[in-house]
Design a protein around this motif. Structure first.
Motif, PDB file in Angstrom:
ATOM      1  N   ILE A  18      15.264   2.983   4.904  1.00 28.76           N
ATOM      2  CA  ILE A  18      14.128   3.879   5.604  1.00 28.76           C
ATOM      3  C   ILE A  18      12.672   3.468   5.010  1.00 28.76           C
ATOM      4  CG2 ILE A  18      12.966   6.099   5.709  1.00 28.76           C
ATOM      5  CD1 ILE A  18      15.599   7.518   5.769  1.00 28.76           C
ATOM      6  N   ALA A  19      12.523   2.934   3.545  1.00 21.68           N
ATOM      7  CA  ALA A  19      11.455   2.602   3.144  1.00 21.68           C
ATOM      8  C   ALA A  19      10.424   1.710   3.952  1.00 21.68           C
ATOM      9  CB  ALA A  19      11.483   2.045   1.785  1.00 21.68           C
ATOM     10  N   PRO A  20      10.959   0.559   4.429  1.00 21.76           N
ATOM     11  CA  PRO A  20      10.053  -0.302   5.125  1.00 21.76           C
ATOM     12  C   PRO A  20       9.429   0.044   6.589  1.00 21.76           C
ATOM     13  CG  PRO A  20      11.908  -1.543   4.409  1.00 21.76           C
ATOM     14  CD  PRO A  20      12.281  -0.075   4.220  1.00 21.76           C
ATOM     15  N   LEU A  40       0.791  -1.260  -0.033  1.00 23.52           N
ATOM     16  CA  LEU A  40      -0.020   0.003   0.037  1.00 23.52           C
ATOM     17  C   LEU A  40       0.879   1.186  -0.160  1.00 23.52           C
ATOM     18  CD1 LEU A  40      -2.766   1.092   0.387  1.00 23.52           C
ATOM     19  CD2 LEU A  40      -2.301   1.172   2.814  1.00 23.52           C
ATOM     20  N   ASN A  41       1.729   1.275   0.868  1.00 23.13           N
ATOM     21  CA  ASN A  41       2.852   2.442   0.978  1.00 23.13           C
ATOM     22  C   ASN A  41       3.605   2.479  -0.316  1.00 23.13           C
ATOM     23  OD1 ASN A  41       2.259   4.134   3.747  1.00 23.13           O
ATOM     24  ND2 ASN A  41       1.856   1.994   4.174  1.00 23.13           N
ATOM     25  N   GLY A  42       3.931   1.669  -0.495  1.00 21.81           N
ATOM     26  CA  GLY A  42       4.664   1.524  -1.919  1.00 21.81           C
ATOM     27  C   GLY A  42       3.944   2.418  -3.013  1.00 21.81           C
ATOM     28  N   HIS A  43       2.851   2.302  -3.163  1.00 24.00           N
ATOM     29  CA  HIS A  43       1.907   3.091  -4.057  1.00 24.00           C
ATOM     30  C   HIS A  43       1.713   4.593  -3.673  1.00 24.00           C
ATOM     31  CE1 HIS A  43       0.450  -0.758  -5.361  1.00 24.00           C
ATOM     32  NE2 HIS A  43       0.238  -0.192  -6.478  1.00 24.00           N
ATOM     33  N   PHE A  44       2.207   4.931  -2.525  1.00 17.01           N
ATOM     34  CA  PHE A  44       2.186   6.315  -2.134  1.00 17.01           C
ATOM     35  C   PHE A  44       3.450   6.860  -2.785  1.00 17.01           C
ATOM     36  CE2 PHE A  44       3.731   9.868   0.375  1.00 17.01           C
ATOM     37  CZ  PHE A  44       2.610  10.574   0.834  1.00 17.01           C
ATOM     38  N   GLY A  45       4.382   6.047  -2.896  1.00 18.39           N
ATOM     39  CA  GLY A  45       5.653   6.595  -3.663  1.00 18.39           C
ATOM     40  C   GLY A  45       5.423   6.739  -5.269  1.00 18.39           C
ATOM     41  N   MET A  83      13.036   5.219  -1.840  1.00 17.63           N
ATOM     42  CA  MET A  83      12.057   5.077  -0.984  1.00 17.63           C
ATOM     43  C   MET A  83      10.643   4.037  -1.354  1.00 17.63           C
ATOM     44  SD  MET A  83      12.652   6.653   2.226  1.00 17.63           S
ATOM     45  CE  MET A  83      11.157   7.172   2.689  1.00 17.63           C
ATOM     46  N   THR A  84      10.535   4.205  -2.632  1.00 13.10           N
ATOM     47  CA  THR A  84       9.244   3.421  -3.108  1.00 13.10           C
ATOM     48  C   THR A  84       9.769   1.928  -3.343  1.00 13.10           C
ATOM     49  OG1 THR A  84       8.521   5.430  -4.202  1.00 13.10           O
ATOM     50  CG2 THR A  84       7.822   3.266  -5.068  1.00 13.10           C
ATOM     51  N   ILE A  85      11.029   1.956  -3.998  1.00 15.37           N
ATOM     52  CA  ILE A  85      11.455   0.605  -4.373  1.00 15.37           C
ATOM     53  C   ILE A  85      11.757  -0.241  -3.204  1.00 15.37           C
ATOM     54  CG2 ILE A  85      13.392  -0.816  -5.237  1.00 15.37           C
ATOM     55  CD1 ILE A  85      14.064   1.790  -7.080  1.00 15.37           C
TER      56      ILE A  85
END
Length: 412
Positions: free
Chosen positions: A313-315, A148-153, A262-264
């Protein structure tokens, strides 16, 4: 025992999302990611339209974040009185209304009001969907939250790209288009459960521990610190890289790569979170932040090190939220506290870091952030010992052979 007195077998709660609602939720996070990233690239057009200074134009993002913080708190206060569908629907409507108001306001005051209204809806969608995904998928909640938060990126990357493609003067079209997507998502809310089941008695007993408040405080610390590092790198990386000898174009490209990381990182950790525990992932991510920031003190390695910081940071945000819910299941406000803390940290830390950098030197940036990463890592060690992840069936990253036995009572 008679048929009338025989207790009924317990039933697992139904799914909180249909497949269509999951897809729409991911689209919703693309939209809120785009909204957050659109204000900055639109500043040149805002200055020309309203005859304002860059600093005044920047208040659009501040109004958005203030609205988002209020939106989180209001959603939390109303979630026991109103259904999830009603609250999410109202949040999407507020985003659509605010986007139209911001796009077509005849004066700057009304434009700021539109930004605030968009933020209200943003905060509701951000908090509501994060909370629902944190409890709605059992042992897969960490994976689904990272997805879900990957799609934010994705939205945060797409928003500025759209401004670049259509031109800053056409920002109203992009805001209105985003609002239209919000209205389309309303059609899928029938696939979201109206209510979220409460914790069972055995699980809720965990919250009776005297360590509940320290556990929540430690999670808040992790959220504030990692957001501080995130915004610190994002805001100061170009200046640091130029100071140590890189060209402006190289510094800008490296900063874009950092945000892409951050997305990857969130998409990469989706399959990993199905095999490894949240405490293990957090510990590795905090150690990774510290290690890459230490590497960033070496000028030649700094651009690559910052990319690594983004991956590390991303996860953290999507991984810690379901763990928090399992650690203190009967404290419904815990998620609101940490999400609000992350928003406050994102607004307040950049100017504080600016004061520190002014007192030292921009070359000290990775060293200062390294200190924050070490503090975050220490908190992760403490949480690992004092807030064990009750999903049970997930192994440690250090285990040679992952366990496969399912944890009793965990719904998948």
């Amino acid at each position: 025992m008679s048929a009338t007195s025989r207790p009924e077998p317990s039933r697992a709660p139904g799914p909180l999302f249909t497949t269509a609602a999951i897809v729409a939720s991911c689209a919703g996070f693309v939209v809120i990611g785009a909204f957050q990233a659109l204000y900055g690239p639109a500043i040149p057009a805002l200055r020309g339209k309203y005859d304002i200074s860059p600093a005044v134009a920047g208040l659009s993002l501040s109004a958005h974040f203030i609205g988002a913080l209020v939106g989180v708190l209001v959603y939390h206060l109303l979630r026991e009185r109103l259904s999830q569908r009603t609250l999410l629907g109202a949040s999407y409507l507020l985003m659509a209304l605010g986007a139209v108001a911001f796009a077509f306001s005849p004066n700057w005051t009304l434009a700021l009001a539109g930004s605030f209204i968009t933020g209200l809806g943003f905060g509701g969608v951000d908090y509501g969907l994060n909370q629902l995904f944190a409890v709605g998928f059992g042992r897969r909640s960490t994976a689904m939250l990272n997805l879900l938060n990957g799609h934010f990126g994705v939205g945060a990357i797409a928003g500025p790209a759209l401004i670049g493609w259509f031109g800053a003067d056409n920002y109203p079209v992009i805001f209105v288009g985003s609002g239209v997507v919000c209205l389309l998502i309303l059609l899928t809310l029938g696939g979201v459960a109206a209510r979220v089941p409460g914790p069972d008695t055995e699980t809720a007993a965990v919250a009776a521990s005297p360590r509940v408040l320290p556990i929540i405080a430690a999670f808040i610390g992790v959220y504030v610190l990692h957001v501080a590092i995130e915004t610190g790198v994002g805001g100061w990386e170009p200046t640091h890289l130029e100071t140590v000898g890189f060209a402006a174009a190289t510094a800008a490209t490296a900063t874009s790569a950092y945000w892409a990381a951050m997305t990857i990182g969130r998409f990469v950790v989706v399959p990993l979170s199905l095999r490894f525990s949240a405490p293990s992932i957090l510990t590795v991510c905090c150690a990774g932040m510290a290690g890459f920031l230490l590497l960033a003190t070496v000028p030649a390695a700094a651009p690559y090190a910052y990319f690594g910081v983004g991956l590390a940071i991303a996860p953290i945000f999507p991984t810690c939220l379901p763990w928090l819910n399992r650690a203190v299941p009967s404290i419904s406000a815990a998620g609101a506290y940490v999400i609000a803390a992350s928003m406050i940290g994102g607004v307040t830390f950049p100017p504080l870091l600016g004061v520190v950098i002014d007192g030292l030197d921009v070359k000290a940036l990775p060293t200062v952030l390294f200190g924050l990463a070490v503090a975050c890592m220490l908190l992760s060690f403490w949480l690992r010992q004092n807030a064990p992840d009750h999903s049970g069936e997930l192994p440690s990253l250090t285990d040679a052979a992952p366990k496969t036995a399912a944890s009793p009572g965990v719904q998948t």
